[in-house]
Design an enzyme around this catalytic site. Structure first.
Site, mmCIF file in Angstrom:
data_model
loop_
_atom_site.group_PDB
_atom_site.id
_atom_site.type_symbol
_atom_site.label_atom_id
_atom_site.label_comp_id
_atom_site.label_asym_id
_atom_site.label_seq_id
_atom_site.Cartn_x
_atom_site.Cartn_y
_atom_site.Cartn_z
ATOM 1 N N ASN A 1 -23.968 10.756 15.188
ATOM 2 C CA ASN A 1 -22.442 9.937 15.598
ATOM 3 C C ASN A 1 -21.657 10.933 15.911
ATOM 4 O OD1 ASN A 1 -20.380 8.146 15.903
ATOM 5 N ND2 ASN A 1 -19.957 8.323 13.481
ATOM 6 N N LYS B 1 -18.784 10.197 17.074
ATOM 7 C CA LYS B 1 -17.491 9.763 17.090
ATOM 8 C C LYS B 1 -16.645 9.813 18.215
ATOM 9 C CE LYS B 1 -17.813 11.504 12.296
ATOM 10 N NZ LYS B 1 -17.051 10.895 11.030
ATOM 11 N N HIS C 1 -18.454 1.160 10.289
ATOM 12 C CA HIS C 1 -18.190 2.448 9.913
ATOM 13 C C HIS C 1 -16.904 2.615 9.233
ATOM 14 C CE1 HIS C 1 -17.357 6.669 10.013
ATOM 15 N NE2 HIS C 1 -18.677 6.789 10.355
ATOM 16 N N GLU D 1 -14.667 4.422 9.045
ATOM 17 C CA GLU D 1 -13.381 5.034 9.873
ATOM 18 C C GLU D 1 -12.831 3.663 10.752
ATOM 19 O OE1 GLU D 1 -15.078 8.165 12.061
ATOM 20 O OE2 GLU D 1 -15.147 9.360 10.139
ATOM 21 N N GLU E 1 -22.793 5.389 3.052
ATOM 22 C CA GLU E 1 -22.006 6.426 3.420
ATOM 23 C C GLU E 1 -20.646 6.306 2.401
ATOM 24 O OE1 GLU E 1 -22.301 8.072 7.658
ATOM 25 O OE2 GLU E 1 -20.839 6.545 7.695
ATOM 26 N N GLY F 1 -16.934 13.758 6.519
ATOM 27 C CA GLY F 1 -16.161 14.614 7.095
ATOM 28 C C GLY F 1 -15.003 15.319 6.202
ATOM 29 N N SER G 1 -21.116 13.946 5.302
ATOM 30 C CA SER G 1 -21.312 15.615 5.207
ATOM 31 C C SER G 1 -22.619 16.377 5.480
ATOM 32 C CB SER G 1 -20.208 16.297 4.174
ATOM 33 O OG SER G 1 -19.059 15.988 4.469
HETATM 34 C C1 PEP Z 1 -20.358 9.489 10.005
HETATM 35 O O1 PEP Z 1 -19.531 9.798 10.920
HETATM 36 O O2 PEP Z 1 -21.027 8.564 9.579
HETATM 37 C C2 PEP Z 1 -20.290 10.842 8.900
HETATM 38 C C3 PEP Z 1 -21.246 10.752 7.879
HETATM 39 O O3 PEP Z 1 -19.670 11.859 9.154
HETATM 40 P P1 PEP Z 1 -19.814 13.494 8.633
HETATM 41 O O4 PEP Z 1 -21.264 13.834 8.747
HETATM 42 O O5 PEP Z 1 -18.842 14.120 9.260
HETATM 43 O O6 PEP Z 1 -19.546 13.355 7.172
#
Ligand code: PEP
Length: 245
Positions: free
Chosen positions: A9, A11, A94, A96, A170, A176, A206
């Site tokens: 992803n 982003k 997601h 975010e 998640e 992040g 992460s």
């Molecule tokens: C994500 O964008 O779903 C995500 C898990 O980001 P990161 O790997 O940066 O934590």
């Protein structure tokens, strides 16, 4: 070991088509490795067409979709439009988008239904924040169950392939931050999700070339949703390589 699914992803990155093309080439280069996992690249909408021209072994994903089929919905992108760009996977819910764009479970539910109706594979993201995690496992399970019930409402009325529905667990506090969940705790929640729903479950939060080896051995984890690390070609290479074992 069962083939894992890795979803990169990007982003809202990178900032130019040239950089997106470079990154897509780096992904494509590592996919043909023996026993490679299934790899999905989810760039911003603006680069879908550029990336589509490069990825042959990797699949194309989108980060969001409209619940509407099209029409007067400024700024929205429909499931059909994505399909016409050869998009196979789409992320919905997601954290975010839930946090910064005010997406509610009702909106996410409409998106999940629209994606499945159009024949896209949808990756529904669920996960708790730190305050819930601090209250313990039962509180996390209760929260996840409610999210699943709301986000998947009326799904039974729809005809779709069960393989087209995937869940990404998640935990918000792990996204992040550089602090992933422990594989043991993530597996506990994934097992809980799988008791509720017999679908593939990814872990996200992460994941990097350094820590993926701790997760990859768990058969309950069907793959990974990777954010920041997906922007570095060396990380991408490590992640794909380690998940290929
Ligand atoms: C994500 O964008 O779903 C995500 C898990 O980001 P990161 O790997 O940066 O934590």
């Amino acid at each position: 070991m069962k083939k894992k699914l890795i979803v990169f992803n990007w982003k809202s990155n990178p900032q130019s088509a040239a950089a997106a093309i470079k990154l897509a080439r780096a992904v494509e280069k590592v996919v043909p490795a023996k026993n490679a996992p299934e790899v999905v690249v989810a760039p911003p909408f603006t680069f879908l067409e550029d990336v589509e021209k490069i990825v042959k072994k990797a699949k194309l994903g989108a980060q969001d979709l409209s619940w509407e089929e099209g029409g007067a919905f400024t700024g929205e992108v429909s499931a059909r439009e994505l399909k016409n760009l050869s998009v196979r996977y789409v992320i919905a819910g997601h954290s975010e988008r839930r946090k910064y764009l005010g997406e509610t479970d009702e909106m996410i539910n409409k998106k999940v239904l629209a994606a499945l109706k159009a024949g896209l594979k949808v990756i529904l993201c669920v996960g708790e924040d730190l305050s819930i995690r601090r209250r313990g496992k039962k509180a996390v399970e209760k929260f996840i169950k409610t999210q699943l019930e709301k986000d998947l409402k009326n799904i039974k009325n729809l005809k779709f392939k069960i393989g087209n529905l995937l869940i990404a667990y998640e935990p918000i506090w792990a996204i992040g931050t550089g602090h992933s969940d422990t594989p043991k705790d993530a597996v506990e929640i994934i097992k809980f999700i799988k008791r509720f729903l017999s679908v593939k479950c990814l872990y996200g939060g992460s994941v990097s070339g350094k820590n993926i080896k701790n997760f990859v051995e768990y058969k309950e984890i069907d793959g990974f949703l990777v954010g920041h690390a997906s922007l570095k070609s060396k990380e991408v290479e490590k992640i794909v390589k380690i998940s290929s074992r």
